[in-house]
Design a protein around this motif. Structure first.
Motif, PDB file in Angstrom:
ATOM      1  N   LEU A  25      -6.246 -26.747  23.440  1.00  0.00           N
ATOM      2  CA  LEU A  25      -5.686 -27.853  22.838  1.00  0.00           C
ATOM      3  C   LEU A  25      -6.267 -28.630  21.677  1.00  0.00           C
ATOM      4  O   LEU A  25      -5.328 -29.347  21.134  1.00  0.00           O
ATOM      5  CB  LEU A  25      -5.893 -28.896  24.020  1.00  0.00           C
ATOM      6  CG  LEU A  25      -5.523 -28.574  25.496  1.00  0.00           C
ATOM      7  CD1 LEU A  25      -5.883 -29.688  26.629  1.00  0.00           C
ATOM      8  CD2 LEU A  25      -3.946 -28.600  25.422  1.00  0.00           C
ATOM      9  N   ILE A  26      -7.104 -27.878  21.037  1.00  0.00           N
ATOM     10  CA  ILE A  26      -7.791 -28.576  19.958  1.00  0.00           C
ATOM     11  C   ILE A  26      -7.303 -27.875  18.663  1.00  0.00           C
ATOM     12  O   ILE A  26      -7.363 -26.499  18.432  1.00  0.00           O
ATOM     13  CB  ILE A  26      -9.422 -28.319  19.697  1.00  0.00           C
ATOM     14  CG1 ILE A  26      -9.921 -28.910  21.300  1.00  0.00           C
ATOM     15  CG2 ILE A  26      -9.890 -28.795  18.718  1.00  0.00           C
ATOM     16  CD1 ILE A  26      -9.463 -30.528  21.386  1.00  0.00           C
ATOM     17  N   ASP A  27      -6.619 -28.520  17.974  1.00  0.00           N
ATOM     18  CA  ASP A  27      -6.386 -27.941  16.484  1.00  0.00           C
ATOM     19  C   ASP A  27      -7.152 -28.620  15.576  1.00  0.00           C
ATOM     20  O   ASP A  27      -6.941 -29.722  14.963  1.00  0.00           O
ATOM     21  CB  ASP A  27      -4.885 -28.228  16.353  1.00  0.00           C
ATOM     22  CG  ASP A  27      -4.195 -27.638  15.013  1.00  0.00           C
ATOM     23  OD1 ASP A  27      -5.193 -27.404  13.907  1.00  0.00           O
ATOM     24  OD2 ASP A  27      -3.067 -27.224  14.756  1.00  0.00           O
ATOM     25  N   GLU A  28      -8.280 -27.939  15.089  1.00  0.00           N
ATOM     26  CA  GLU A  28      -9.401 -28.731  14.193  1.00  0.00           C
ATOM     27  C   GLU A  28      -8.499 -29.079  12.855  1.00  0.00           C
ATOM     28  O   GLU A  28      -8.961 -30.009  12.052  1.00  0.00           O
ATOM     29  CB  GLU A  28     -10.344 -27.974  14.113  1.00  0.00           C
ATOM     30  CG  GLU A  28     -10.493 -26.468  13.521  1.00  0.00           C
ATOM     31  CD  GLU A  28     -10.178 -25.188  14.469  1.00  0.00           C
ATOM     32  OE1 GLU A  28     -10.482 -24.230  14.136  1.00  0.00           O
ATOM     33  OE2 GLU A  28      -9.637 -25.808  15.709  1.00  0.00           O
ATOM     34  N   LEU A  32      -8.934 -32.369  10.808  1.00  0.00           N
ATOM     35  CA  LEU A  32      -9.553 -32.349   9.461  1.00  0.00           C
ATOM     36  C   LEU A  32      -8.700 -32.837   8.412  1.00  0.00           C
ATOM     37  O   LEU A  32      -9.118 -33.631   7.592  1.00  0.00           O
ATOM     38  CB  LEU A  32     -10.192 -31.028   9.057  1.00  0.00           C
ATOM     39  CG  LEU A  32     -11.294 -30.504   9.862  1.00  0.00           C
ATOM     40  CD1 LEU A  32     -11.344 -29.157   9.727  1.00  0.00           C
ATOM     41  CD2 LEU A  32     -12.561 -31.271   9.638  1.00  0.00           C
ATOM     42  N   GLU A  33      -7.566 -32.835   8.503  1.00  0.00           N
ATOM     43  CA  GLU A  33      -6.375 -33.202   7.558  1.00  0.00           C
ATOM     44  C   GLU A  33      -6.335 -34.660   7.768  1.00  0.00           C
ATOM     45  O   GLU A  33      -6.267 -35.407   6.494  1.00  0.00           O
ATOM     46  CB  GLU A  33      -4.989 -32.288   7.664  1.00  0.00           C
ATOM     47  CG  GLU A  33      -5.041 -30.961   7.428  1.00  0.00           C
ATOM     48  CD  GLU A  33      -3.597 -30.310   7.884  1.00  0.00           C
ATOM     49  OE1 GLU A  33      -2.630 -31.144   8.249  1.00  0.00           O
ATOM     50  OE2 GLU A  33      -3.703 -29.219   7.760  1.00  0.00           O
ATOM     51  N   LEU A  68       2.192 -38.624  15.513  1.00  0.00           N
ATOM     52  CA  LEU A  68       1.184 -39.554  15.771  1.00  0.00           C
ATOM     53  C   LEU A  68       0.380 -39.523  14.521  1.00  0.00           C
ATOM     54  O   LEU A  68      -0.101 -40.343  13.944  1.00  0.00           O
ATOM     55  CB  LEU A  68       0.300 -39.177  17.141  1.00  0.00           C
ATOM     56  CG  LEU A  68       1.145 -39.631  18.301  1.00  0.00           C
ATOM     57  CD1 LEU A  68       0.408 -38.815  19.531  1.00  0.00           C
ATOM     58  CD2 LEU A  68       1.599 -41.112  18.618  1.00  0.00           C
ATOM     59  N   LYS A  69      -0.012 -38.341  14.033  1.00  0.00           N
ATOM     60  CA  LYS A  69      -1.041 -38.186  12.736  1.00  0.00           C
ATOM     61  C   LYS A  69      -0.103 -38.801  11.823  1.00  0.00           C
ATOM     62  O   LYS A  69      -0.856 -39.624  10.919  1.00  0.00           O
ATOM     63  CB  LYS A  69      -1.137 -36.683  12.595  1.00  0.00           C
ATOM     64  CG  LYS A  69      -1.850 -36.239  11.310  1.00  0.00           C
ATOM     65  CD  LYS A  69      -2.119 -34.630  11.201  1.00  0.00           C
ATOM     66  CE  LYS A  69      -2.633 -34.418   9.887  1.00  0.00           C
ATOM     67  NZ  LYS A  69      -1.423 -34.410   8.699  1.00  0.00           N
ATOM     68  N   ALA A  70       0.952 -38.607  11.480  1.00  0.00           N
ATOM     69  CA  ALA A  70       1.844 -39.221  10.447  1.00  0.00           C
ATOM     70  C   ALA A  70       1.697 -40.971  10.357  1.00  0.00           C
ATOM     71  O   ALA A  70       1.442 -41.411   9.536  1.00  0.00           O
ATOM     72  CB  ALA A  70       3.272 -38.859  10.390  1.00  0.00           C
TER      73      ALA A  70
END
Length: 76
Positions: A25-28, A32-33, A68-70
């Motif tokens: 499930l983890i996209d490092e 990091l971005e 969500l990141k955006a």
């Protein structure tokens, strides 16, 4: 110069095992971005806080990780 990422995935796997979540499930890179952008365009100490907020939002089912990141980046 290229970063040595050889220890990253083993750490992620150990940390995920410790808290009972799947390492897949983890996209490092996404984390990091996000942290880098918040550190550059916002307040540097908020970079890890932003990734924590992203994790909570994703874990709570609030939407797609990229969307969500955006949203978090837009407030940096």
């Amino acid at each position: 110069m290229t970063e040595d990422r050889s220890g990253w995935r083993p750490f992620i796997e150990r940390a995920c095992q410790a808290v009972g979540i799947e390492p897949d499930l983890i996209d490092e890179d996404i984390a990091l971005e996000l942290a880098a952008r918040v550190a550059r365009e916002g307040e540097r100490p908020m970079a890890p806080v932003a990734t924590f907020i992203l994790g909570l939002a994703v874990g709570s089912g609030k939407g797609d990780v990229d969307d969500l990141k955006a949203k978090i980046e837009s407030v940096a």
